[in-house]
Motif scaffolding. Structure first.
Motif, PDB file in Angstrom:
ATOM      1  N   UNK A   5       0.785  -1.227   0.000  1.00  0.00           N
ATOM      2  CA  UNK A   5       0.000   0.000   0.000  1.00  0.00           C
ATOM      3  C   UNK A   5       0.816   1.275   0.000  1.00  0.00           C
ATOM      4  N   UNK A   6       2.136   1.174   0.008  1.00  0.00           N
ATOM      5  CA  UNK A   6       2.986   2.370   0.040  1.00  0.00           C
ATOM      6  C   UNK A   6       3.002   3.007  -1.346  1.00  0.00           C
ATOM      7  N   UNK A   7       2.819   4.310  -1.392  1.00  0.00           N
ATOM      8  CA  UNK A   7       2.824   5.038  -2.664  1.00  0.00           C
ATOM      9  C   UNK A   7       3.380   6.453  -2.449  1.00  0.00           C
ATOM     10  N   UNK A   8       4.478   6.837  -3.055  1.00  0.00           N
ATOM     11  CA  UNK A   8       5.275   6.023  -3.973  1.00  0.00           C
ATOM     12  C   UNK A   8       6.249   5.105  -3.227  1.00  0.00           C
ATOM     13  N   UNK A   9       6.657   4.027  -3.882  1.00  0.00           N
ATOM     14  CA  UNK A   9       7.560   3.064  -3.261  1.00  0.00           C
ATOM     15  C   UNK A   9       8.952   3.665  -3.091  1.00  0.00           C
ATOM     16  N   UNK A  10       9.295   4.644  -3.908  1.00  0.00           N
ATOM     17  CA  UNK A  10      10.625   5.254  -3.814  1.00  0.00           C
ATOM     18  C   UNK A  10      10.844   6.022  -2.517  1.00  0.00           C
ATOM     19  N   UNK A  11       9.760   6.393  -1.797  1.00  0.00           N
ATOM     20  CA  UNK A  11       9.907   7.168  -0.562  1.00  0.00           C
ATOM     21  C   UNK A  11      10.684   6.405   0.505  1.00  0.00           C
ATOM     22  N   UNK A  12      10.312   5.160   0.835  1.00  0.00           N
ATOM     23  CA  UNK A  12      11.110   4.443   1.834  1.00  0.00           C
ATOM     24  C   UNK A  12      12.514   4.109   1.358  1.00  0.00           C
ATOM     25  N   UNK A  13      12.681   3.915   0.061  1.00  0.00           N
ATOM     26  CA  UNK A  13      14.025   3.647  -0.461  1.00  0.00           C
ATOM     27  C   UNK A  13      14.928   4.864  -0.246  1.00  0.00           C
ATOM     28  N   UNK A  14      14.411   6.047  -0.540  1.00  0.00           N
ATOM     29  CA  UNK A  14      15.183   7.263  -0.312  1.00  0.00           C
ATOM     30  C   UNK A  14      15.448   7.472   1.175  1.00  0.00           C
ATOM     31  N   UNK A  58       5.986   8.606   6.172  1.00  0.00           N
ATOM     32  CA  UNK A  58       4.642   8.589   6.773  1.00  0.00           C
ATOM     33  C   UNK A  58       3.568   9.002   5.781  1.00  0.00           C
ATOM     34  N   UNK A  59       3.844  10.028   4.984  1.00  0.00           N
ATOM     35  CA  UNK A  59       2.815  10.493   4.049  1.00  0.00           C
ATOM     36  C   UNK A  59       2.714   9.618   2.806  1.00  0.00           C
ATOM     37  N   UNK A  60       3.519   8.577   2.761  1.00  0.00           N
ATOM     38  CA  UNK A  60       3.389   7.623   1.651  1.00  0.00           C
ATOM     39  C   UNK A  60       2.701   6.339   2.087  1.00  0.00           C
ATOM     40  N   UNK A  61       2.329   6.238   3.384  1.00  0.00           N
ATOM     41  CA  UNK A  61       1.754   5.016   3.932  1.00  0.00           C
ATOM     42  C   UNK A  61       0.245   4.970   3.725  1.00  0.00           C
ATOM     43  N   UNK A  62      -0.293   3.765   3.640  1.00  0.00           N
ATOM     44  CA  UNK A  62      -1.754   3.631   3.546  1.00  0.00           C
ATOM     45  C   UNK A  62      -2.399   3.841   4.918  1.00  0.00           C
ATOM     46  N   UNK A  63      -3.616   4.239   4.922  1.00  0.00           N
ATOM     47  CA  UNK A  63      -4.379   4.424   6.165  1.00  0.00           C
ATOM     48  C   UNK A  63      -5.652   3.600   6.050  1.00  0.00           C
ATOM     49  N   UNK A  64      -5.867   2.643   6.932  1.00  0.00           N
ATOM     50  CA  UNK A  64      -4.986   2.266   8.050  1.00  0.00           C
ATOM     51  C   UNK A  64      -3.747   1.510   7.553  1.00  0.00           C
ATOM     52  N   UNK A  65      -2.777   1.340   8.445  1.00  0.00           N
ATOM     53  CA  UNK A  65      -1.524   0.700   8.091  1.00  0.00           C
ATOM     54  C   UNK A  65      -1.730  -0.769   7.770  1.00  0.00           C
ATOM     55  N   UNK A  66      -0.983  -1.266   6.772  1.00  0.00           N
ATOM     56  CA  UNK A  66      -1.014  -2.685   6.444  1.00  0.00           C
ATOM     57  C   UNK A  66      -0.075  -3.487   7.338  1.00  0.00           C
ATOM     58  N   UNK A  67       0.993  -2.815   7.849  1.00  0.00           N
ATOM     59  CA  UNK A  67       2.020  -3.524   8.632  1.00  0.00           C
ATOM     60  C   UNK A  67       2.589  -2.547   9.662  1.00  0.00           C
ATOM     61  N   UNK A  68       2.698  -2.937  10.929  1.00  0.00           N
ATOM     62  CA  UNK A  68       3.264  -2.023  11.943  1.00  0.00           C
ATOM     63  C   UNK A  68       4.690  -1.578  11.619  1.00  0.00           C
ATOM     64  N   UNK A  69       5.423  -2.398  10.855  1.00  0.00           N
ATOM     65  CA  UNK A  69       6.802  -2.048  10.523  1.00  0.00           C
ATOM     66  C   UNK A  69       6.888  -0.871   9.553  1.00  0.00           C
ATOM     67  N   UNK A  70       5.746  -0.471   8.984  1.00  0.00           N
ATOM     68  CA  UNK A  70       5.789   0.625   8.007  1.00  0.00           C
ATOM     69  C   UNK A  70       6.180   1.964   8.638  1.00  0.00           C
ATOM     70  N   UNK A  71       6.067   2.071   9.950  1.00  0.00           N
ATOM     71  CA  UNK A  71       6.476   3.311  10.632  1.00  0.00           C
ATOM     72  C   UNK A  71       7.914   3.207  11.161  1.00  0.00           C
ATOM     73  N   UNK A  72       8.730   2.399  10.510  1.00  0.00           N
ATOM     74  CA  UNK A  72      10.110   2.186  10.959  1.00  0.00           C
ATOM     75  C   UNK A  72      10.936   3.469  11.089  1.00  0.00           C
ATOM     76  N   UNK A  73      10.728   4.535  10.314  1.00  0.00           N
ATOM     77  CA  UNK A  73      11.597   5.718  10.472  1.00  0.00           C
ATOM     78  C   UNK A  73      11.565   6.327  11.875  1.00  0.00           C
ATOM     79  N   UNK A  74      10.438   6.181  12.582  1.00  0.00           N
ATOM     80  CA  UNK A  74      10.350   6.774  13.922  1.00  0.00           C
ATOM     81  C   UNK A  74      11.314   6.075  14.867  1.00  0.00           C
TER      82      UNK A  74
END
Length: 351
Positions: A49-58, A98-114
């Motif tokens: 559900x992450x869009x765009x996928x390049x956000x977490x890569x960067x 965070x602003x590339x994540x789906x709401x609600x979250x698909x996986x708790x690990x998606x907030x890893x930057x915090x």
């Protein structure tokens, strides 16, 4: 207050908390690599559900740069440019992900930057920048709350994401306070030990030089002093030997840079030539005299037509390296010897 671990007497590239903690060792590099691999696996394994996928890569690339800077950048505390870059990178990465994540979250690990930002802040405290670390995490909290509010999730979602990491940042702050004070004392003691060792080495060198000079003086002067102490009148050759020895000892203090011409000087004085040697380069100047100067001095001393020779090694601020004043049958004349061009100066481009 956090004490600096780099006293002025030590090289700032060495007097660093990273040195004591082994943060630049091979083992530390392996730990950093494993950490980055773990974060990458967690982040890239939760891309649903992450869009765009390049956000977490960067964000991963930015986090890797921050971690490398924390363990590789020299200076204590961490230099301000690196501190500012790390302090801005954490909140920016959080906002990007965070602003590339789906709401609600698909996986708790998606907030890893915090969480990883809290880890960076912890080591920022260890590197002597606790207030900057707390300011960075405060911005992360604001970014997280803004995202939760903007996406309609509310503070009840944002709170569990940021509150656990505050404990980690607190631990890092206390750890920094606990370790940096004794580490500063360790480096201060090492600096004092280094200074003391240098002083002892200088004293030993001075004593050795004194012993060498005493031995040399004993070898040169003892025979004549013993002869004088006998009370018998000195022969003409013995009087000449006394005068030559007195001049030689005087030259050893006034013209130590001209020791290579001592044989020619003794021979010239034995012929009755008045020789005066002066070394005005300064006591701390240990550079050897150029061969051209030595050859010119020897040639002047060996000239049978001279009555007096004065050789002076000039101070470093003069255009000439030495002056040779010769007085003989043809009258006095002076020769100025140019300075030898060093290899580094010869390679400089002309202006």
């Amino acid at each position: 207050m956090i004490r600096s671990l780099a006293p002025d007497r030590l090289d700032g590239r060495d007097a660093d908390v990273t040195t004591l903690l082994g943060m630049r060792t091979r083992a530390a590099a392996i730990v950093v690599a494993l950490h980055l691999i773990g974060v990458a696996v967690a982040a890239l394994g939760a891309l649903g559900g992450v869009e765009p996928i390049g956000a977490p890569v960067l964000a991963l690339a930015v986090h890797a740069a921050c971690v490398v800077a924390l363990v590789r950048v020299h200076g204590d505390p961490l230099p301000l440019p690196a501190t500012l870059a790390i302090g801005l990178a954490g909140p920016a990465s959080c906002a990007l992900v965070l602003w590339s994540l789906p709401v609600p979250l698909d996986n708790p690990l998606q907030t890893w930057p915090i969480g990883v930002c809290a880890g960076v802040v912890t080591f920022l405290c260890v590197r002597g920048r606790p207030w900057w670390g707390w300011a960075e995490y405060a911005v992360v909290v604001v970014v997280t709350l803004a995202w939760a509010t903007d996406t309609g999730q509310g503070w009840t979602i944002a709170g569990p994401l940021v509150l656990p990491s505050i404990a980690l940042v607190l631990m890092g702050s206390f750890f920094a306070l606990a370790i940096r004070t004794p580490v500063a004392d360790i480096f201060e003691l090492r600096a004092q030990t280094t200074v003391r060792a240098a002083e002892e080495a200088a004293a030993a060198a001075s004593l050795h030089e004194r012993d060498v000079q005493l031995t040399r003086l004993d070898e040169l002067a003892r025979p004549l002093l013993t002869r004088i102490a006998s009370g018998e009148p000195l022969a003409d050759d013995e009087r000449l030997a006394c005068r030559l020895l007195e001049s030689q000892l005087r030259d050893s203090f006034r013209a130590r840079g001209l020791v290579d011409v001592s044989s020619a000087v003794r021979a010239a004085r034995s012929r009755g030539v008045d020789v005066l040697l002066l070394d005005d380069r300064g006591h701390e100047n240990t550079e050897t005299v150029d061969d051209a100067i030595v050859d010119a001095v020897v040639a002047a001393l060996e000239n049978p037509a001279v009555d007096a020779v004065t050789v002076r090694l000039l101070p470093p601020d003069r255009s000439s390296a030495a002056s040779i004043l010769v007085d003989g049958a043809d009258g006095p004349h002076r020769v100025d010897m140019p300075r030898a061009v060093r290899s580094d100066e010869a390679q400089r481009p002309s202006t």
